[in-house]
Design a protein around this motif. Structure first.
Motif, PDB file in Angstrom:
ATOM      1  N   LEU A 135      54.289   0.698 -90.060  1.00 51.29           N
ATOM      2  CA  LEU A 135      55.436   2.201 -88.731  1.00 51.29           C
ATOM      3  C   LEU A 135      53.956   2.067 -87.618  1.00 51.29           C
ATOM      4  N   LEU A 136      52.746   1.132 -88.007  1.00 52.89           N
ATOM      5  CA  LEU A 136      51.376   0.941 -86.524  1.00 52.89           C
ATOM      6  C   LEU A 136      51.720   0.069 -86.219  1.00 52.89           C
ATOM      7  N   MET A 137      52.592  -1.517 -87.142  1.00 55.37           N
ATOM      8  CA  MET A 137      52.614  -2.866 -86.383  1.00 55.37           C
ATOM      9  C   MET A 137      54.099  -1.681 -85.491  1.00 55.37           C
ATOM     10  N   VAL A 138      54.748  -1.374 -85.346  1.00 56.67           N
ATOM     11  CA  VAL A 138      55.589  -0.428 -84.718  1.00 56.67           C
ATOM     12  C   VAL A 138      55.870  -0.424 -84.102  1.00 56.67           C
ATOM     13  N   GLY A 146      46.561   9.628-100.744  1.00 60.57           N
ATOM     14  CA  GLY A 146      46.775   8.454-101.403  1.00 60.57           C
ATOM     15  C   GLY A 146      46.750   7.315-100.376  1.00 60.57           C
ATOM     16  N   VAL A 147      46.791   7.098 -99.497  1.00 58.47           N
ATOM     17  CA  VAL A 147      46.585   6.548 -98.394  1.00 58.47           C
ATOM     18  C   VAL A 147      45.619   5.278 -98.364  1.00 58.47           C
ATOM     19  N   LEU A 148      44.138   5.018 -98.517  1.00 54.12           N
ATOM     20  CA  LEU A 148      43.311   4.951 -98.749  1.00 54.12           C
ATOM     21  C   LEU A 148      42.520   4.980-100.511  1.00 54.12           C
ATOM     22  N   GLU A 149      42.198   3.777-100.145  1.00 52.59           N
ATOM     23  CA  GLU A 149      41.174   4.104-101.876  1.00 52.59           C
ATOM     24  C   GLU A 149      39.911   3.716-102.191  1.00 52.59           C
ATOM     25  N   ARG A 150      38.472   4.060-102.102  1.00 49.97           N
ATOM     26  CA  ARG A 150      37.607   4.229-102.238  1.00 49.97           C
ATOM     27  C   ARG A 150      37.275   3.276-103.403  1.00 49.97           C
ATOM     28  N   ARG A 151      36.375   2.314-103.644  1.00 49.13           N
ATOM     29  CA  ARG A 151      35.720   2.028-103.863  1.00 49.13           C
ATOM     30  C   ARG A 151      34.410   1.607-104.328  1.00 49.13           C
ATOM     31  N   LEU A 207      43.098   3.208 -90.410  1.00 52.15           N
ATOM     32  CA  LEU A 207      43.952   2.193 -91.428  1.00 52.15           C
ATOM     33  C   LEU A 207      44.165   1.106 -89.965  1.00 52.15           C
ATOM     34  N   ARG A 208      44.189   0.880 -89.376  1.00 50.65           N
ATOM     35  CA  ARG A 208      44.423  -0.523 -88.464  1.00 50.65           C
ATOM     36  C   ARG A 208      43.125  -1.393 -88.990  1.00 50.65           C
ATOM     37  N   THR A 259      46.072   1.217 -99.968  1.00 55.18           N
ATOM     38  CA  THR A 259      46.694   1.807-100.966  1.00 55.18           C
ATOM     39  C   THR A 259      48.105   0.947-100.667  1.00 55.18           C
ATOM     40  N   GLU A 260      49.374   1.028-101.479  1.00 58.55           N
ATOM     41  CA  GLU A 260      50.317   0.762-101.258  1.00 58.55           C
ATOM     42  C   GLU A 260      51.276   2.003-100.162  1.00 58.55           C
ATOM     43  N   LYS A 261      50.491   2.360-100.621  1.00 60.06           N
ATOM     44  CA  LYS A 261      51.332   3.868 -98.992  1.00 60.06           C
ATOM     45  C   LYS A 261      50.647   3.858 -97.898  1.00 60.06           C
ATOM     46  N   GLY A 262      49.287   3.345 -98.203  1.00 59.87           N
ATOM     47  CA  GLY A 262      48.401   3.140 -96.682  1.00 59.87           C
ATOM     48  C   GLY A 262      49.030   1.679 -96.300  1.00 59.87           C
TER      49      GLY A 262
END
Length: 150
Positions: A91-94, A64-69, A29-30, A82-85
């Protein structure tokens, strides 16, 4: 080895860990957040096996955290938050702030964050959604919510 399923626990932390609780997912995700969107880029940056990266990407897409395009006719895909991601990146920034404080050592933080609104380098600061005051572990009481186990 079968991984414990945290998704049915009456705990939002456990349910979050069900999605990103193994070490590669937050790092993926980062990297997607900073612009490494293609499989080969992610693999090169992380040094992760193709099999594990494929499994993790599929898991994050399924949740639903990433979308594949598609970006090529072969087909090849790039991954976008995505918005969820994007909310998980908060959270990762914290987590990064904790790492900067407790694990960065004398070298200091490996990355800095420039806030778009003011242009200044800053860290993440948790605030109460109602009053705007600082909100940390010692500033709250934990109460049962509507989804608590009975």
């Amino acid at each position: 080895m079968q991984r414990t399923n945290f998704s049915e626990m009456a705990c939002s932390i456990a349910r979050t860990l069900d999605v990103i609780g193994e070490p590669w997912s937050p790092l993926i995700l980062r990297d997607v957040w900073v612009g490494l969107n293609r499989f080969d880029q992610l693999q090169a940056e992380l040094g992760i096996s193709r099999k594990v990266l494929t499994e993790r990407l599929n898991h994050l897409v399924d949740h639903g955290v990433l979308e594949r395009r598609p970006y090529d006719r072969r087909p090849r895909y790039e991954y976008v938050l995505t918005e969820k991601g994007t909310e998980l990146v908060d959270l990762l920034m914290v987590m990064a702030g904790w790492g900067d404080r407790w694990r960065a050592g004398e070298a200091g933080p490996p990355v800095l964050y420039r806030h778009h609104a003011c242009g200044e380098i800053s860290g993440v600061d948790l605030r109460c959604a109602h009053c705007g005051e600082s909100m940390h572990a010692n500033d709250v009481d934990v109460l049962p919510g509507p989804g608590a186990a009975v």
